[in-house]
Structures are given as structure tokens and as C-alpha cells.
Design an enzyme around this catalytic site. Structure first.
Site, mmCIF file in Angstrom:
data_model
loop_
_atom_site.group_PDB
_atom_site.id
_atom_site.type_symbol
_atom_site.label_atom_id
_atom_site.label_comp_id
_atom_site.label_asym_id
_atom_site.label_seq_id
_atom_site.Cartn_x
_atom_site.Cartn_y
_atom_site.Cartn_z
ATOM 1 N N GLN A 1 24.813 120.068 -14.757
ATOM 2 C CA GLN A 1 24.855 121.766 -14.890
ATOM 3 C C GLN A 1 23.535 122.619 -15.638
ATOM 4 O OE1 GLN A 1 25.759 123.586 -11.970
ATOM 5 N NE2 GLN A 1 25.844 121.130 -11.740
ATOM 6 N N ASP B 1 27.305 119.828 -4.685
ATOM 7 C CA ASP B 1 26.271 120.606 -4.375
ATOM 8 C C ASP B 1 25.391 120.130 -2.988
ATOM 9 O OD1 ASP B 1 26.454 122.045 -6.431
ATOM 10 O OD2 ASP B 1 25.274 121.274 -7.331
ATOM 11 N N HIS C 1 38.180 169.257 11.273
ATOM 12 C CA HIS C 1 38.914 167.965 11.770
ATOM 13 C C HIS C 1 40.962 168.952 12.271
ATOM 14 C CE1 HIS C 1 36.674 165.578 9.321
ATOM 15 N NE2 HIS C 1 37.505 164.889 9.055
ATOM 16 N N GLU D 1 31.368 129.526 -12.226
ATOM 17 C CA GLU D 1 31.372 129.135 -11.216
ATOM 18 C C GLU D 1 31.918 128.004 -10.380
ATOM 19 O OE1 GLU D 1 26.415 128.236 -8.781
ATOM 20 O OE2 GLU D 1 26.625 128.329 -11.396
ATOM 21 N N HIS D 2 31.525 127.350 -11.558
ATOM 22 C CA HIS D 2 32.841 125.890 -11.074
ATOM 23 C C HIS D 2 33.186 124.688 -12.022
ATOM 24 C CE1 HIS D 2 28.123 125.435 -10.639
ATOM 25 N NE2 HIS D 2 28.578 124.889 -8.716
ATOM 26 N N HIS E 1 20.230 122.131 -14.851
ATOM 27 C CA HIS E 1 19.844 122.806 -14.382
ATOM 28 C C HIS E 1 18.578 123.776 -14.668
ATOM 29 C CE1 HIS E 1 21.525 122.866 -10.029
ATOM 30 N NE2 HIS E 1 22.326 122.134 -9.813
#
Length: 428
Positions: free
Chosen positions: A254, A358, A417, A324-325, A257
Site C-alpha cells: 500500500q 485488489d 396535511h 480501508e484494508h 500507491h
């Protein structure tokens, strides 16, 4: 790299806050780009295409032609691989499909919920340094399963103005024909508001850099979005039962990235705590130069190793991070599931590195970041549908319940109403 020995919650949250602040310094520029594309259409879009894209794209060649798509050349093995992965993803995502339901009451009323696909979706595919055909797959497959009719792809061009043949071939296999060579905030704005050349969509999905993330944040409400997704994140919980080379490799998977990516290891093992930084450094040196440069900056800024007294505390910290992971590299990974409250996607056991997620194991890889896994989920089929409530009230049920509804309206102070109900009751 940051080393933390039995940190408290406040120390962990302070680290997370620093990271979030580091990617929110271009907000005003993003707002101006959005405003101009919304107000000026193609004129502003073309200016930003020439200013921000690696190749100065003109409006006249913004859309990728059918010929470019059909002539994309890739290895035959790639085509076969993509077809296989599409089927694996479809097998998983079909299980997420929701069904419409209808029922009648004892009094003869007809009620229900109708599930319908969105009419149009824009998929943002990051580009430039690498061809993210995997992200295209992850966004397109659930949209196709949901039944979306118009699926638009936008991705930044390379230095020559072209789009990766891997992305084009993936689009062809998926049956996607509307592709634009643009990225950044201006692409998000064009898909949201439309221009003379680009027809707007109902929802935008797919991750991107900070400009894309902030643009999606600011257009939300005028268009649907999947999430405010930031740079990639991984948290690895390990008890020392897994080889350090595996942990180091997953840590860097990661970090490579993005310079703002965050890799965290939480361990109950002092040996891991002390030795892992050196193993990570060895694996870092083995990466190609460009990936090594990105991963090193990410590791120096946000790479973190945390030592805890127990697995219970390790997962408490992981839930605080809401990554996230989340990789669970412990002796009995399934026994840890009860501890997990916040994570985008969980990977159990030594053979389940995040990388297999992934590239098509099944679950989607478009996931919540920046602690949003506390309240949101990864991309799924329901993100490409909407639910429409259906009500037909029978005369019998109206006569039985109308007076109650009228009273409720007046208790809230809404006389009109109540009168809309009473006129049907013959009380006006």
C-alpha cells in the site's frame, strides 16, 4: 517510520488527524475549477485540459473513438485473465442484488419497494503513472450487475494523449463505449454538470488523487458519489506467527500507491516491533526506483508500527483507525472476527494478502478511507440502484386509519396535511 509502544487512543487519533490535514490544502483551487466548469462548460473544461493533463487535450479529441478502442493491442493472456476475473467478480456481486418487494394488507392496501438501477454512472479511473484497469473492473462490474444503462469512463491521458491499451481493452470486454481522456477536478465537474460535449451523469464512483477526492466532496448533492476516498491504507494485525517477510511485503503493497498512503502494523510481539523496520527497509530497496521513491516517502511520513499488550487491544486500535484494508496475520484468524468493528475489507490468514483483493478475489476494492469505515461500506451493487416506495391505500384502510393520520398532522401543527385527509373523509 513511527514506532509507538502501547499508545493511548489520543496518540493514535492525533496521528490520523495529521494525515488528514496533509491532503486538504488545495480545497480553494478545486472549488474554483468546479465553479468555472459549471458556469462556462466546454470553454473552461478545455482550458483545464490544456493546463492540467500531461498532454494538452482539446475538446475535439476529448472522447476516445471507437477505432482507438478496437485497435488497442494487449497480450492475449491479458484478455483471458480479464474475462476470468469479470466472472469471479460477477459471481460475488450477484449475491448482493436486492429484490423489489410488494405485499397487500388485510384491508386491501398495496405497499412495496421497487429497486431500480441508476440511469447513468461515471467511473473515474486514475491514470498517469499506472493503468488502473483493476479499478475499472471493480466499478463497472457491480454497475453492470445492477443494470445501469449508461456507464461513462473518464481517465487521464498519458504524455502522448493516449489511454492505456489495458484500460481500453478492458472497456471493450465490458462493453463500455463512452470514454473520455480527462482527469482531476475538471473531469468530476464535467461529469456532474455536463458541458456542450460531456453529458452529465447521476453518480460518480472511483478513487483518485486529492483533487478528485475534494471535487467529489464538493459536487455531492448535485450528483451522487460512492465515498470521499483518500489515499490508500492498510493495517496489519500480527501476533508474530507469520514470517516477517510477508508482513513487510504487505506493508509496502500500500505504501507504493501514494506518498500519503498509510501502512500500519499492530503487533503483540516485541520481536516483530524491533525487527520489522529493518525487514521493511530490505524489501523497500528491492522495489523499482519510482515505486521505491513513493513507498519511502509514505513510510517515512505515515508508516507506523505499534506494540500492544494483547490482541484485544490491537483490534481496539485497529477499530479506532477504521482502515480501508485490514489484514489479520495471526495464528487463529477466524477467532478474531468478533473483535472487528470497523474496516473496509478484511483479509484473513497468511495466504490472503491485500493484493489478491485488489485483483479480483471477489469483494470490491473500492473502499472507505480516512476512518469512514466507521459508517460506510465498500462499493457494491446497491450503490448503483435506488429504492422507490410504492403505496396504494385501499378505501377500507383509509376509513380505518384516516382519522388517526389527520390527528397526527394536527399534533404536528400541519393543518393543510390534515385537511387533505379530511376532505377524503367527507369532514370538510
Amino acid at each position: 517510520m513511527i514506532l509507538m509502544n502501547n499508545p493511548g487512543d489520543k496518540e493514535v487519533l492525533r496521528l490520523l488527524k495529521q494525515r488528514m490535514e496533509s491532503v486538504s490544502q488545495v480545497e480553494e483551487a478545486v472549488k474554483e475549477i468546479i465553479r468555472r466548469v459549471k458556469e462556462e462548460g466546454d470553454r473552461a473544461l478545455e482550458e483545464f485540459l490544456k493546463r492540467f493533463e500531461k498532454h494538452p487535450v482539446g475538446i475535439e479529441n476529448l472522447r476516445v473513438t471507437k477505432k482507438e478502442i478496437s485497435e488497442a493491442q494487449v497480450e492475449e493472456e491479458f484478455v483471458e485473465t480479464i474475462k476470468m476475473v469479470i466472472e469471479d467478480l460477477k459471481e460475488f456481486h450477484r449475491r448482493q442484488e436486492e429484490r423489489s418487494f410488494f405485499f397487500t394488507t388485510k384491508g386491501g392496501s398495496f405497499l412495496g419497494e421497487m429497486v431500480v438501477p441508476l440511469e447513468s454512472v461515471g467511473i473515474y479511473v486514475p491514470g498517469g503513472k499506472v493503468p488502473y484497469f483493476s479499478t475499472l473492473l471493480m466499478c463497472a462490474v457491480p454497475a453492470i450487475v445492477a443494470g445501469v444503462e449508461r456507464i461513462v469512463v473518464t481517465t487521464p491521458p498519458d504524455e502522448n494523449g493516449g489511454i492505456s491499451p489495458y484500460i481500453l481493452k478492458t472497456c471493450e470486454i465490458l462493453g463500455l463505449k463512452e470514454i473520455y481522456r480527462m482527469g482531476g477536478a475538471h473531469a468530476v465537474a464535467a461529469l456532474t454538470y455536463g458541458t456542450e460535449t460531456v453529458k452529465p451523469v447521476d453518480k460518480i464512483v472511483g478513487p483518485g488523487g486529492v483533487f478528485v477526492t475534494l471535487a467529489k466532496k464538493h459536487v455531492y448533492g448535485d450528483v451522487g458519489i460512492d465515498s470521499i476516498a483518500g489515499p490508500s491504507e492498510i493495517t496489519i494485525v500480527t501476533d508474530g506467527s507469520v514470517d516477517l517477510d510477508l508482513v513487510a511485503a504487505d506493508f509496502l503493497s500500500q505504501a507504493e500507491h501514494d506518498e500519503n498512503a498509510m501502512s500500519v502494523v499492530i503487533t503483540t510481539s516485541r520481536e516483530v516491533f524491533e525487527k520489522l523496520p529493518h525487514v521493511i527497509e530490505r524489501h523497500l530497496e528491492a522495489l523499482p526506483e519510482e515505486r521505491r521513491k513513493t513507498a519511502r516517502i509514505s513510510t517515512e511520513n505515515f508508516g507506523t508500527i505499534i506494540l500492544t499488550d494483547s490482541l484485544k487491544r490491537a483490534f481496539e486500535i485497529s477499530n479506532l483507525i477504521a482502515p480501508e484494508h485490514l489484514e489479520v496475520l495471526v495464528e487463529k484468524p477466524f477467532e478474531s472476527l468478533g473483535y472487528i468493528k470497523n474496516a473496509g475489507s478484511v483479509f484473513l490468514g497468511k495466504y490472503t494478502c491485500e493484493s489478491v483483493g485488489d485483483y479480483g478475489a471477489g469483494p470490491n476494492h473500492v473502499l472507505p478511507t480516512f476512518r469512514s469505515a466507521r459508517f460506510s461500506s465498500g462499493l457494491r451493487v446497491s450503490d448503483f440502484t435506488k429504492k422507490i416506495f410504492i403505496t396504494y391505500l385501499s378505501e377500507e384502510d383509509f376509513k380505518r386509519k384516516g382519522e388517526l393520520y389527520s390527528k397526527m398532522a394536527r399534533w404536528e401543527g400541519f393543518e393543510a396535511h390534515a385537511r387533505a385527509i379530511d376532505v377524503r373523509r367527507g369532514k370538510l
